[in-house]
Design a protein around this motif. Structure first.
Motif, PDB file in Angstrom:
ATOM      1  N   LEU B 127      13.603  -5.868 -10.135  1.00  0.00           N
ATOM      2  CA  LEU B 127      14.216  -5.543  -8.849  1.00  0.00           C
ATOM      3  C   LEU B 127      13.716  -4.193  -8.339  1.00  0.00           C
ATOM      4  O   LEU B 127      13.500  -4.018  -7.138  1.00  0.00           O
ATOM      5  CB  LEU B 127      15.743  -5.525  -8.982  1.00  0.00           C
ATOM      6  CG  LEU B 127      16.368  -6.891  -9.268  1.00  0.00           C
ATOM      7  CD1 LEU B 127      17.874  -6.780  -9.354  1.00  0.00           C
ATOM      8  CD2 LEU B 127      15.981  -7.899  -8.187  1.00  0.00           C
ATOM      9  N   LEU B 130      10.354  -4.678  -6.903  1.00  0.00           N
ATOM     10  CA  LEU B 130      10.496  -5.384  -5.629  1.00  0.00           C
ATOM     11  C   LEU B 130      10.919  -4.425  -4.515  1.00  0.00           C
ATOM     12  O   LEU B 130      10.347  -4.422  -3.419  1.00  0.00           O
ATOM     13  CB  LEU B 130      11.537  -6.504  -5.789  1.00  0.00           C
ATOM     14  CG  LEU B 130      11.831  -7.316  -4.535  1.00  0.00           C
ATOM     15  CD1 LEU B 130      10.600  -8.099  -4.139  1.00  0.00           C
ATOM     16  CD2 LEU B 130      12.997  -8.256  -4.765  1.00  0.00           C
ATOM     17  N   LEU B 131      11.893  -3.555  -4.829  1.00  0.00           N
ATOM     18  CA  LEU B 131      12.359  -2.595  -3.816  1.00  0.00           C
ATOM     19  C   LEU B 131      11.236  -1.643  -3.416  1.00  0.00           C
ATOM     20  O   LEU B 131      11.060  -1.320  -2.235  1.00  0.00           O
ATOM     21  CB  LEU B 131      13.544  -1.794  -4.345  1.00  0.00           C
ATOM     22  CG  LEU B 131      14.875  -2.543  -4.401  1.00  0.00           C
ATOM     23  CD1 LEU B 131      15.921  -1.681  -5.069  1.00  0.00           C
ATOM     24  CD2 LEU B 131      15.329  -2.922  -3.001  1.00  0.00           C
ATOM     25  N   ASP B 132      10.451  -1.185  -4.413  1.00  0.00           N
ATOM     26  CA  ASP B 132       9.335  -0.287  -4.100  1.00  0.00           C
ATOM     27  C   ASP B 132       8.348  -0.962  -3.161  1.00  0.00           C
ATOM     28  O   ASP B 132       7.799  -0.341  -2.260  1.00  0.00           O
ATOM     29  CB  ASP B 132       8.625   0.141  -5.387  1.00  0.00           C
ATOM     30  CG  ASP B 132       9.451   1.158  -6.148  1.00  0.00           C
ATOM     31  OD1 ASP B 132      10.378   1.718  -5.539  1.00  0.00           O
ATOM     32  OD2 ASP B 132       9.177   1.388  -7.335  1.00  0.00           O
ATOM     33  N   LEU B 133       8.107  -2.256  -3.404  1.00  0.00           N
ATOM     34  CA  LEU B 133       7.184  -2.984  -2.518  1.00  0.00           C
ATOM     35  C   LEU B 133       7.786  -3.115  -1.124  1.00  0.00           C
ATOM     36  O   LEU B 133       7.090  -2.984  -0.119  1.00  0.00           O
ATOM     37  CB  LEU B 133       6.877  -4.367  -3.080  1.00  0.00           C
ATOM     38  CG  LEU B 133       6.013  -4.396  -4.329  1.00  0.00           C
ATOM     39  CD1 LEU B 133       5.835  -5.822  -4.810  1.00  0.00           C
ATOM     40  CD2 LEU B 133       4.664  -3.769  -4.057  1.00  0.00           C
ATOM     41  N   LEU B 134       9.100  -3.370  -1.060  1.00  0.00           N
ATOM     42  CA  LEU B 134       9.745  -3.574   0.238  1.00  0.00           C
ATOM     43  C   LEU B 134       9.692  -2.313   1.099  1.00  0.00           C
ATOM     44  O   LEU B 134       9.599  -2.387   2.326  1.00  0.00           O
ATOM     45  CB  LEU B 134      11.201  -3.991   0.050  1.00  0.00           C
ATOM     46  CG  LEU B 134      11.397  -5.423  -0.423  1.00  0.00           C
ATOM     47  CD1 LEU B 134      12.860  -5.678  -0.682  1.00  0.00           C
ATOM     48  CD2 LEU B 134      10.865  -6.392   0.618  1.00  0.00           C
TER      49      LEU B 134
END
Lengths: 296, 311
Positions: B127, B130-134
């Protein structure tokens, strides 16, 4: 006796209530969190699913059309990459250099504290402010119109404070014993920084670079003001004074002003391309790091 | 001791000279490197100082033609008739930020609590990545999603004729800044010592009690910093807002009526005005306001951090 029994009963029932509350609320937290991730992933999936199947080589490198359907986004994609590379070339040395100075050389006095504060504040100044500056400087003052050059320089300015901050943080985190070991071997401060400190701070700096690269790639307000909304219309155009619209600006233009017949499809494909490019970008910056961590 | 041959002395001299020159090169390089780094900082400071100076200088020119009270308090923006009241946009920006934060803060903290306290370690790692990518997804993509998915949905469910407005913009911004706030809150939660959690369990507290009574209060200043940083991002976002807010300069706080904020108005108008005109100066003044708001928010974060470090 009876009193004690009721007391015990009361206590256990309070325990039950607490446990029930605990489960209930944690359950709600879990459901909300998973729902958030589900919604975000579903949105990204929708974008990619709508756009990706229709992307072909002609769309990627073909010139755009004004009226007819079937145009590509080649020059915009090219401009995006070209401006990104130029702005990184300009901002990386200066940003990391400033980070090194702040972490290693700067005296610990009030002026430096002030400089740090200023850099941190400017790292989150709205990009539109930089855009206005670039517009006034390149379009109004130098009269060179909207250009790739102006857009790259303005983007580099936007990224400088972020880079300086991230590298300062990463360098400060390197243990001072490592530096002392290097000094003990007779290395100068410059040699120590280049051969010991920077490799040790690599992870933090690369994460910052990936952040900055994504930000520069997705930036639209600056490009709209300094780079314009159109391109030279040719592929592989290295000319610095061509118009410098990038993919994000093109997406905005297509969505709100374009007359072209297949605007909706182009917008779908462009946004899918943007998402994939950003994922790819974070991937290529972080991949070597991930690989080297794996080996250990 | 036998006398050294001339050859030997020559060789020693050469070696010393060689060493000395290497020494010189080494230390010149050292000083040069320091000079380069100092130069970078000075360049950085000069350029950024120039930007702030330039924007404020151009911005303050507006007060030659417009009174302070008109600019800040009059809601009538009509440059063609000499009315330069920016209150619509100032209020719009503040209102939009408020609505965005009301939506996104509870959700972000909830997600951060889930990641830091509840999720199993393998999921946690995923997660976070994922947040870093978002965080890196271009804002224009969120704006596009808002314009194509959200606005038709709002039109359908509220019966609003257009659908553009504060609600659409606030929802788009919420999704946009959620990863930022969540990630920093998550870091703040992880910085709370594990002993404190164990102490809670030892006293018989449940996980929920631990989160509410131990972890969240302990991470208070970190969470505040996360929210302020998200706020700074929301205030400065331009193109995503342009795509969904409707861009009409009218006073009002209805959530589904087209409106306008500082950033969107600057970007929509700047290309159409003459550089020496009062309108242009007014736009620069708005940019200066954005600059000031964002700088004071960051100063607030620095203050919070100092306080958090002291306790």
């Amino acid at each position: 006796m009876n009193d004690q029994a009721t007391l015990l009963h009361e206590k256990t029932s309070r325990l039950h209530i607490r446990r029930l509350m605990n489960r209930l609320i944690l359950g709600v937290v879990i459901i909300i969190s998973l729902a958030v991730f589900f919604v975000i992933l579903a949105l990204l999936y929708t974008i990619v699913k709508k756009g990706l199947p229709n992307i072909n080589i002609h769309f990627l490198i073909g010139p755009p059309e004004e009226i007819d359907a079937g145009g590509g986004v080649g020059p915009f994609l090219w401009n995006s990459i070209y401006i990104l590379v130029l702005s990184l070339l300009l901002s990386l040395p200066i940003g990391i250099g400033a980070g090194i100075f702040l972490a290693e050389y700067a005296p610990n006095n009030r002026i430096m504290e002030w400089v740090r504060g200023a850099i941190e504040s400017l790292a989150s100044v709205p990009s539109i402010v930089f855009g206005l500056f670039g517009y006034a400087l390149f379009v109004e003052y130098f009269q060179i119109g909207v250009t790739i050059l102006g857009a790259s320089i303005t983007l580099a300015l936007l990224n400088l404070p972020v880079l300086a901050r991230v590298s300062e943080e990463a360098i400060t985190a390197v243990p001072s014993t490592w530096k002392e070991a290097s000094f003990a071997l007779g290395a100068t401060k410059a040699q120590t920084i280049i051969k010991t400190v920077l490799p040790a701070a690599k992870k933090g700096i690369l994460t910052g670079v990936s952040l900055v690269a994504c930000r520069a790639f997705g930036e639209s307000a600056i490009i709209l003001l300094v780079g314009g909304t159109s391109s030279s219309g040719q592929m592989w155009d290295f000319h610095l004074f061509s118009e410098g619209a990038t993919l994000p600006v093109h997406l905005w233009y297509i969505q709100s002003e374009a007359l072209v017949a297949d605007a909706q499809q182009i917008a779908e494909k462009t946004s899918a391309l943007l998402v994939l490019m950003v994922l790819f970008l974070s991937f290529i910056v972080r991949f070597p790091l991930w690989l080297s961590q794996r080996k250990k | 001791m036998e006398k050294q041959s001339p050859d030997w002395t020559d060789a020693m001299n050469l070696l010393t000279a060689h060493r000395q020159s290497r020494w010189t090169v080494k230390y010149t390089a050292d000083r040069f490197f320091r000079f380069l780094c100092l130069g970078s900082v000075i360049f950085l400071g000069a350029v950024l100082g120039a930007i702030v100076l330039f924007v404020s200088e151009t911005g303050f020119l507006v007060f030659r033609d417009v009174s302070l009270s008109e600019f800040f308090f009059s809601p009538h923006w009509d440059p063609e008739h000499g009315k330069y009241g920016a209150a619509v946009f100032i209020a719009g920006t503040l209102y939009l930020t408020l609505v965005t934060l009301l939506i996104t803060t509870p959700i972000s903290i909830c997600v951060a609590v889930f990641i830091a306290e509840i999720a199993p370690p393998w999921l946690r790692q995923w997660l976070r990545t994922l947040l870093d990518l978002l965080v890196g997804i271009p804002s224009i993509v969120y704006g596009y999603l808002g314009a194509t998915l959200l606005i038709p949905w709002i039109r359908e469910h509220t019966g609003a004729p257009v659908g553009d407005g504060f609600l659409a913009a606030a929802l788009v911004l919420s999704i946009m800044i959620l990863p930022t706030i969540t990630r920093i809150t998550d870091d703040a939660l992880c910085a709370v010592p594990n002993e404190w959690r164990e102490a809670n369990y030892a006293l018989g507290g449940t996980t929920f009690q631990m989160i509410v009574r131990v972890v969240l209060p302990a991470a208070k200043s970190g969470i505040a910093a996360a929210v302020i940083l998200g706020m700074a991002r929301a205030i400065g976002e331009t193109m995503a807002v342009v795509m969904v807010i409707g861009n009409v300069a009218q006073w009002g706080f209805d959530l589904v009526t087209p409106s306008s904020v500082l950033t969107s108005h600057i970007v929509m108008q700047i290309l159409n005005v003459d550089f020496q005109s009062t309108t242009n100066h007014a736009l620069y003044m708005m940019a200066l306001l954005l600059l000031m708001i964002s700088i004071s928010l960051i100063m607030l974060i620095r203050r919070l951090r100092l306080k958090g470090g002291a306790s």
